[in-house]
Design a protein around this motif. Structure first.
Motif, PDB file in Angstrom:
ATOM      1  N   SER A  56      61.247  10.844  -4.596  1.00 42.97           N
ATOM      2  CA  SER A  56      60.226  11.632  -3.921  1.00 42.97           C
ATOM      3  C   SER A  56      58.863  10.958  -4.065  1.00 42.97           C
ATOM      4  CB  SER A  56      60.167  13.061  -4.479  1.00 42.97           C
ATOM      5  OG  SER A  56      59.828  13.031  -5.849  1.00 42.97           O
ATOM      6  N   TYR A  57      57.991  11.225  -3.089  1.00 41.01           N
ATOM      7  CA  TYR A  57      56.646  10.654  -3.124  1.00 41.01           C
ATOM      8  C   TYR A  57      55.785  11.395  -4.151  1.00 41.01           C
ATOM      9  CZ  TYR A  57      57.829   8.276   1.244  1.00 41.01           C
ATOM     10  OH  TYR A  57      58.420   7.476   2.189  1.00 41.01           O
ATOM     11  N   PRO A  58      55.007  10.689  -4.964  1.00 46.04           N
ATOM     12  CA  PRO A  58      54.158  11.333  -5.967  1.00 46.04           C
ATOM     13  C   PRO A  58      52.792  11.735  -5.432  1.00 46.04           C
ATOM     14  CG  PRO A  58      54.058   8.971  -6.245  1.00 46.04           C
ATOM     15  CD  PRO A  58      55.010   9.216  -5.101  1.00 46.04           C
ATOM     16  N   CYS A  59      52.552  11.497  -4.140  1.00 48.03           N
ATOM     17  CA  CYS A  59      51.253  11.789  -3.551  1.00 48.03           C
ATOM     18  C   CYS A  59      51.437  12.099  -2.064  1.00 48.03           C
ATOM     19  CB  CYS A  59      50.292  10.612  -3.749  1.00 48.03           C
ATOM     20  SG  CYS A  59      51.016   9.038  -3.277  1.00 48.03           S
ATOM     21  N   THR A  60      50.325  12.364  -1.393  1.00 49.66           N
ATOM     22  CA  THR A  60      50.346  12.735   0.027  1.00 49.66           C
ATOM     23  C   THR A  60      49.577  11.709   0.841  1.00 49.66           C
ATOM     24  OG1 THR A  60      50.484  15.096  -0.511  1.00 49.66           O
ATOM     25  CG2 THR A  60      49.671  14.528   1.691  1.00 49.66           C
ATOM     26  N   ALA A  61      50.140  11.320   1.980  1.00 52.72           N
ATOM     27  CA  ALA A  61      49.486  10.356   2.874  1.00 52.72           C
ATOM     28  C   ALA A  61      49.094  11.067   4.164  1.00 52.72           C
ATOM     29  CB  ALA A  61      50.416   9.188   3.182  1.00 52.72           C
ATOM     30  N   VAL A  62      47.827  10.925   4.555  1.00 56.15           N
ATOM     31  CA  VAL A  62      47.291  11.602   5.737  1.00 56.15           C
ATOM     32  C   VAL A  62      46.602  10.591   6.645  1.00 56.15           C
ATOM     33  CG1 VAL A  62      45.675  13.375   6.557  1.00 56.15           C
ATOM     34  CG2 VAL A  62      46.961  13.746   4.444  1.00 56.15           C
ATOM     35  N   ALA A  63      46.832  10.706   7.941  1.00 59.24           N
ATOM     36  CA  ALA A  63      46.156   9.832   8.908  1.00 59.24           C
ATOM     37  C   ALA A  63      44.691  10.259   9.018  1.00 59.24           C
ATOM     38  CB  ALA A  63      46.847   9.913  10.263  1.00 59.24           C
ATOM     39  N   SER A  64      43.767   9.356   8.671  1.00 62.58           N
ATOM     40  CA  SER A  64      42.335   9.665   8.765  1.00 62.58           C
ATOM     41  C   SER A  64      41.858   9.627  10.205  1.00 62.58           C
ATOM     42  CB  SER A  64      41.526   8.664   7.943  1.00 62.58           C
ATOM     43  OG  SER A  64      41.964   8.629   6.620  1.00 62.58           O
ATOM     44  N   ALA A  97      35.537  13.110  -1.793  1.00 61.28           N
ATOM     45  CA  ALA A  97      36.931  13.206  -2.238  1.00 61.28           C
ATOM     46  C   ALA A  97      37.332  12.008  -3.079  1.00 61.28           C
ATOM     47  CB  ALA A  97      37.854  13.338  -1.027  1.00 61.28           C
ATOM     48  N   PHE A  98      36.908  10.815  -2.664  1.00 57.92           N
ATOM     49  CA  PHE A  98      37.227   9.612  -3.429  1.00 57.92           C
ATOM     50  C   PHE A  98      36.489   9.576  -4.759  1.00 57.92           C
ATOM     51  CE2 PHE A  98      38.726   7.737   0.631  1.00 57.92           C
ATOM     52  CZ  PHE A  98      39.927   7.190   0.171  1.00 57.92           C
ATOM     53  N   SER A  99      35.341  10.233  -4.836  1.00 55.91           N
ATOM     54  CA  SER A  99      34.519  10.199  -6.046  1.00 55.91           C
ATOM     55  C   SER A  99      34.740  11.422  -6.930  1.00 55.91           C
ATOM     56  CB  SER A  99      33.028  10.116  -5.663  1.00 55.91           C
ATOM     57  OG  SER A  99      32.785   9.020  -4.808  1.00 55.91           O
ATOM     58  N   THR A 100      35.681  12.283  -6.549  1.00 55.19           N
ATOM     59  CA  THR A 100      35.987  13.525  -7.276  1.00 55.19           C
ATOM     60  C   THR A 100      34.734  14.329  -7.585  1.00 55.19           C
ATOM     61  OG1 THR A 100      36.001  12.410  -9.443  1.00 55.19           O
ATOM     62  CG2 THR A 100      38.114  12.607  -8.285  1.00 55.19           C
ATOM     63  N   PHE A 118      46.262  11.011  -1.097  1.00 55.84           N
ATOM     64  CA  PHE A 118      45.704  12.085  -1.924  1.00 55.84           C
ATOM     65  C   PHE A 118      46.691  12.469  -3.022  1.00 55.84           C
ATOM     66  CE2 PHE A 118      43.683  12.479   2.188  1.00 55.84           C
ATOM     67  CZ  PHE A 118      42.360  12.741   1.876  1.00 55.84           C
ATOM     68  N   LYS A 119      46.136  12.949  -4.131  1.00 55.01           N
ATOM     69  CA  LYS A 119      46.950  13.384  -5.263  1.00 55.01           C
ATOM     70  C   LYS A 119      46.465  14.730  -5.759  1.00 55.01           C
ATOM     71  CE  LYS A 119      49.839  12.984  -8.761  1.00 55.01           C
ATOM     72  NZ  LYS A 119      51.307  13.031  -8.556  1.00 55.01           N
ATOM     73  N   ASN A 120      47.402  15.644  -6.028  1.00 55.25           N
ATOM     74  CA  ASN A 120      47.074  16.935  -6.612  1.00 55.25           C
ATOM     75  C   ASN A 120      47.006  16.796  -8.132  1.00 55.25           C
ATOM     76  OD1 ASN A 120      47.056  18.723  -4.273  1.00 55.25           O
ATOM     77  ND2 ASN A 120      49.227  18.255  -4.113  1.00 55.25           N
ATOM     78  N   SER A 121      45.903  17.247  -8.720  1.00 53.93           N
ATOM     79  CA  SER A 121      45.764  17.190 -10.176  1.00 53.93           C
ATOM     80  C   SER A 121      46.333  18.466 -10.796  1.00 53.93           C
ATOM     81  CB  SER A 121      44.297  17.030 -10.568  1.00 53.93           C
ATOM     82  OG  SER A 121      43.551  18.154 -10.147  1.00 53.93           O
ATOM     83  N   LEU A 122      46.439  18.477 -12.122  1.00 53.01           N
ATOM     84  CA  LEU A 122      47.009  19.635 -12.816  1.00 53.01           C
ATOM     85  C   LEU A 122      46.161  20.888 -12.648  1.00 53.01           C
ATOM     86  CD1 LEU A 122      48.198  17.938 -16.144  1.00 53.01           C
ATOM     87  CD2 LEU A 122      49.604  18.663 -14.201  1.00 53.01           C
ATOM     88  N   ASN A 123      44.848  20.705 -12.443  1.00 50.48           N
ATOM     89  CA  ASN A 123      43.980  21.876 -12.269  1.00 50.48           C
ATOM     90  C   ASN A 123      43.893  22.332 -10.809  1.00 50.48           C
ATOM     91  OD1 ASN A 123      42.366  19.972 -11.055  1.00 50.48           O
ATOM     92  ND2 ASN A 123      40.760  19.981 -12.625  1.00 50.48           N
ATOM     93  N   GLY A 124      44.728  21.728  -9.954  1.00 52.71           N
ATOM     94  CA  GLY A 124      44.776  22.143  -8.559  1.00 52.71           C
ATOM     95  C   GLY A 124      43.794  21.435  -7.663  1.00 52.71           C
ATOM     96  N   ARG A 125      43.026  20.518  -8.217  1.00 53.17           N
ATOM     97  CA  ARG A 125      42.048  19.791  -7.413  1.00 53.17           C
ATOM     98  C   ARG A 125      42.724  18.625  -6.694  1.00 53.17           C
ATOM     99  NH1 ARG A 125      36.059  18.161  -9.651  1.00 53.17           N
ATOM    100  NH2 ARG A 125      35.137  17.632  -7.643  1.00 53.17           N
ATOM    101  N   ILE A 126      42.326  18.399  -5.444  1.00 54.05           N
ATOM    102  CA  ILE A 126      42.890  17.311  -4.659  1.00 54.05           C
ATOM    103  C   ILE A 126      41.908  16.143  -4.661  1.00 54.05           C
ATOM    104  CG2 ILE A 126      43.687  16.601  -2.372  1.00 54.05           C
ATOM    105  CD1 ILE A 126      44.474  19.485  -1.847  1.00 54.05           C
ATOM    106  N   SER A 127      42.403  14.970  -5.041  1.00 55.08           N
ATOM    107  CA  SER A 127      41.554  13.780  -5.099  1.00 55.08           C
ATOM    108  C   SER A 127      42.109  12.707  -4.172  1.00 55.08           C
ATOM    109  CB  SER A 127      41.499  13.226  -6.526  1.00 55.08           C
ATOM    110  OG  SER A 127      40.940  14.171  -7.413  1.00 55.08           O
ATOM    111  N   ALA A 128      41.204  12.016  -3.476  1.00 51.72           N
ATOM    112  CA  ALA A 128      41.599  10.864  -2.676  1.00 51.72           C
ATOM    113  C   ALA A 128      41.672   9.663  -3.611  1.00 51.72           C
ATOM    114  CB  ALA A 128      40.588  10.615  -1.566  1.00 51.72           C
TER     115      ALA A 128
END
Length: 228
Positions: free
Chosen positions: A96-104, A181-184, A63-73
């Motif tokens: 540092s990591y530029p994104c977040t990794a989560v166990a689905s 999430a993947f399709s924003t 996942f990545k945080n966008s500038l507007n605060g929205r989280i996108s897969a």
């Protein structure tokens, strides 16, 4: 995971299979197996990056945080794929990591020490070429994602299903929330769009699973929309 099991796993996983057998033994002995429960963060955006992650079992979403605060897969990782690597390559490696990794789902990750990974990267051309190929595929996917972000939602969802099927096959182990999430887009919009796809017999769905049946390619759907 017993050492022999890690060695066997690496011997069938690109680009680690390109290493000499004795180096795979060395790599396996130095690596750490870590188990994560569904929903656990493997790393988060901004965390110090000090190892390479290789998924042994389960599924991981990036996942990545966008500038507007929205989280996108932005990516789905299946077993045998590494992640958290792009930020470690090139001159002036980021720390540092530029994104977040989560166990689905419940997942097992093999953590490979940076020092050993980059030792192999610099000493074995076949290994570094294999890394380059995988990273190139990731960059191409992210470029496609950026280009898709302003397209109509039905096109975005078709492209999302196409990309996920390249990794997971035609039976996608994803919820409608994950597809959103993947399709924003919103969950409600994803549900409505996927329901319309199901009525057209493009897909079928059940709890936590979407099966691709007769889904048109995105380009075909765009042409059909333009012709109306």
């Amino acid at each position: 995971m017993p050492l022999n099991t890690i060695i066997k796993f690496l011997s069938t996983t690109e680009p680690f299979s390109r290493l000499p057998p004795q180096e795979r033994v060395r790599l396996s002995a130095a690596s750490q197996e870590v188990k994560f429960k569904k929903g656990d963060q493997i790393y988060f955006e901004g965390k110090k990056a000090d190892c390479i992650n290789l998924l042994e079992s389960g599924r991981v979403e990036i996942f990545k945080n966008s500038l507007n605060g929205r989280i996108s897969a932005i990516e789905s990782i299946k077993p045998g794929l590494f992640f958290g690597v792009l930020c470690r390559l090139g001159s002036g490696n980021k720390t540092s990591y530029p994104c977040t990794a989560v166990a689905s789902v419940d997942s097992t990750v093999i953590r490979i020490p940076d020092s050993l990974f980059f030792d192999f990267f610099h000493r074995y051309p076949a290994f570094s070429v294999g890394i380059g190929i995988k990273c190139s595929e990731k960059l191409h996917m992210m470029q496609d994602l950026a280009a898709t972000s302003k397209e109509p939602v039905d096109i975005r969802i078709i492209k999302t299903l196409e990309k996920l099927s390249l990794v997971h096959g035609n039976v996608l182990p994803f919820t409608k929330r994950e597809i959103a999430a993947f399709s924003t887009t919103t969950v409600e919009t994803a549900i409505r769009t996927l329901s319309s796809f199901q009525k057209k017999d493009w897909i079928s769905s059940s709890r936590g699973q979407i099966v691709i049946k007769n889904l048109p390619r995105a380009e075909t759907h765009v042409r059909a929309r333009s012709a109306k």
